[in-house]
Design an enzyme around this catalytic site. Structure first.
Site, PDB file in Angstrom:
ATOM      1  N   LYS A  84      27.069  41.303   6.514  1.00  0.00           N
ATOM      2  CA  LYS A  84      26.920  40.915   7.964  1.00  0.00           C
ATOM      3  C   LYS A  84      26.451  42.202   8.641  1.00  0.00           C
ATOM      4  O   LYS A  84      25.743  41.756   9.613  1.00  0.00           O
ATOM      5  CB  LYS A  84      28.289  40.686   8.496  1.00  0.00           C
ATOM      6  CG  LYS A  84      29.071  39.545   7.919  1.00  0.00           C
ATOM      7  CD  LYS A  84      28.290  38.408   7.909  1.00  0.00           C
ATOM      8  CE  LYS A  84      29.005  37.039   7.458  1.00  0.00           C
ATOM      9  NZ  LYS A  84      28.190  35.784   7.871  1.00  0.00           N
ATOM     10  N   SER A 134      27.759  36.168  12.440  1.00  0.00           N
ATOM     11  CA  SER A 134      27.866  37.339  11.701  1.00  0.00           C
ATOM     12  C   SER A 134      29.418  37.409  11.766  1.00  0.00           C
ATOM     13  O   SER A 134      30.074  36.595  11.487  1.00  0.00           O
ATOM     14  CB  SER A 134      27.353  38.564  12.704  1.00  0.00           C
ATOM     15  OG  SER A 134      27.511  39.660  12.126  1.00  0.00           O
ATOM     16  N   TYR A 152      31.111  42.134   1.973  1.00  0.00           N
ATOM     17  CA  TYR A 152      30.984  41.256   2.968  1.00  0.00           C
ATOM     18  C   TYR A 152      30.572  41.836   4.190  1.00  0.00           C
ATOM     19  O   TYR A 152      29.842  41.514   4.702  1.00  0.00           O
ATOM     20  CB  TYR A 152      32.531  40.757   3.170  1.00  0.00           C
ATOM     21  CG  TYR A 152      32.494  39.787   4.427  1.00  0.00           C
ATOM     22  CD1 TYR A 152      31.961  38.523   4.182  1.00  0.00           C
ATOM     23  CD2 TYR A 152      32.985  39.954   5.465  1.00  0.00           C
ATOM     24  CE1 TYR A 152      31.761  37.398   5.204  1.00  0.00           C
ATOM     25  CE2 TYR A 152      32.775  39.434   6.649  1.00  0.00           C
ATOM     26  CZ  TYR A 152      32.356  37.976   6.632  1.00  0.00           C
ATOM     27  OH  TYR A 152      32.220  37.076   7.592  1.00  0.00           O
TER      28      TYR A 152
END
Length: 272
Positions: A152, A134, A148
């Site tokens: 995650k 992560s 992004y």
């Protein structure tokens, strides 16, 4: 005791560095990359210890085939390091549909397909350790990295549930949360949306926010990975770098303060 390790996205960055770390101590490693030529140096140096596999993790069928091939070649899979992924830079409005879909396809669905493929193997073995890459940006977000971070955040939620689901099978799950490191993640490995003039100030502020000295040294991470895969009781989460913990601690203290301030409104919304 030597391990059998499957690591995705081993063509560069953390993936290649960690693959080499395990190979150097004699672990058997199946390493995936979109282009096998990116693994030529590891193949030349380590010979039969490495099993190179060409793989685009967004292809679910090929992913299951690749994981099965890795099990056969390694004689089992003790550790999966789900490392494949990339960064996408751009504000929310600037991000195209294609860019957003590719980010989620790779960072979320790619990780999901590899995880699903390895679970029957680890259940059959009665043991295994899944390490999900992560980011500190999976716990908070920054301007121009929203998509992004969304990918995650998804990895975090998926992996928390997974850990509870597979605990009785002897399978451990660890979420790795690096802060910024001096890899090519923000450079050649990244994708960038077409900038809009309206967000020039946002981009400028973000670019001026970090200093080179803030980034960790990737070469300092291998001892942490070795300790993690060798632990009989690995943590559910592990920060990498000395910036992540104080930053996330501060962020969550601010969130808790807001939740505390509004707790009476929240409780009244329950209706009882």
């Amino acid at each position: 005791m030597r391990k059998t390790i499957l690591i995705t996205g081993a063509s560069r960055g953390f993936g290649k560095l960690w693959a080499k770390t395990f190979l150097e101590r004699g672990d058997k490693v199946a390493a995936t990359a979109r282009r096998l030529s990116d693994l030529d140096d590891l193949i030349k140096e380590f010979g039969d210890l490495i099993t190179p596999i060409q793989l685009d993790v967004t292809d679910r069928t090929k992913t299951f085939e690749a994981v099965q091939y890795a099990e056969t070649a390694l004689g089992g899979i003790d550790v999966l390091i789900n490392n494949a992924g990339f960064g996408l830079f751009g504000t929310i409005e600037e991000t195209s549909e294609e860019e957003a879909r590719q980010q989620i396809e790779t960072n979320v669905f790619g990780l999901l397909w590899v995880t699903q493929a390895v679970l029957p193997i680890m259940r059959k073995q009665g043991q295994g350790h899944i390490i999900q890459l992560s980011s500190a940006l999976g716990l908070t977000s920054l301007p121009t990295l929203g998509i992004y971070s969304a990918s995650k955040f998804a990895v975090e939620g998926l992996s928390e549930a997974l850990a509870a689901e597979v605990a009785d099978f002897g399978i451990k799950v660890t979420i790795l949360e690096p802060n910024g490191f001096a890899t090519d993640w923000p450079g050649a490995s990244a994708s960038k949306s077409k900038p809009m003039q309206e967000y020039e100030a946002v981009h400028q502020a973000f670019q001026n926010n970090g200093k080179p000295s803030d980034y960790g040294d990737p070469a300092a991470t291998p001892p942490a990975l070795l300790a993690l895969v060798d632990s009989a009781n690995p943590p559910s989460r592990l920060f990498l770098g000395n910036m992540a913990y104080p930053w996330i601690k501060y962020v969550y203290e601010q969130k808790l303060a807001v939740w505390e301030e509004w707790k009476d409104v929240s409780a009244a919304a329950h209706g009882k």
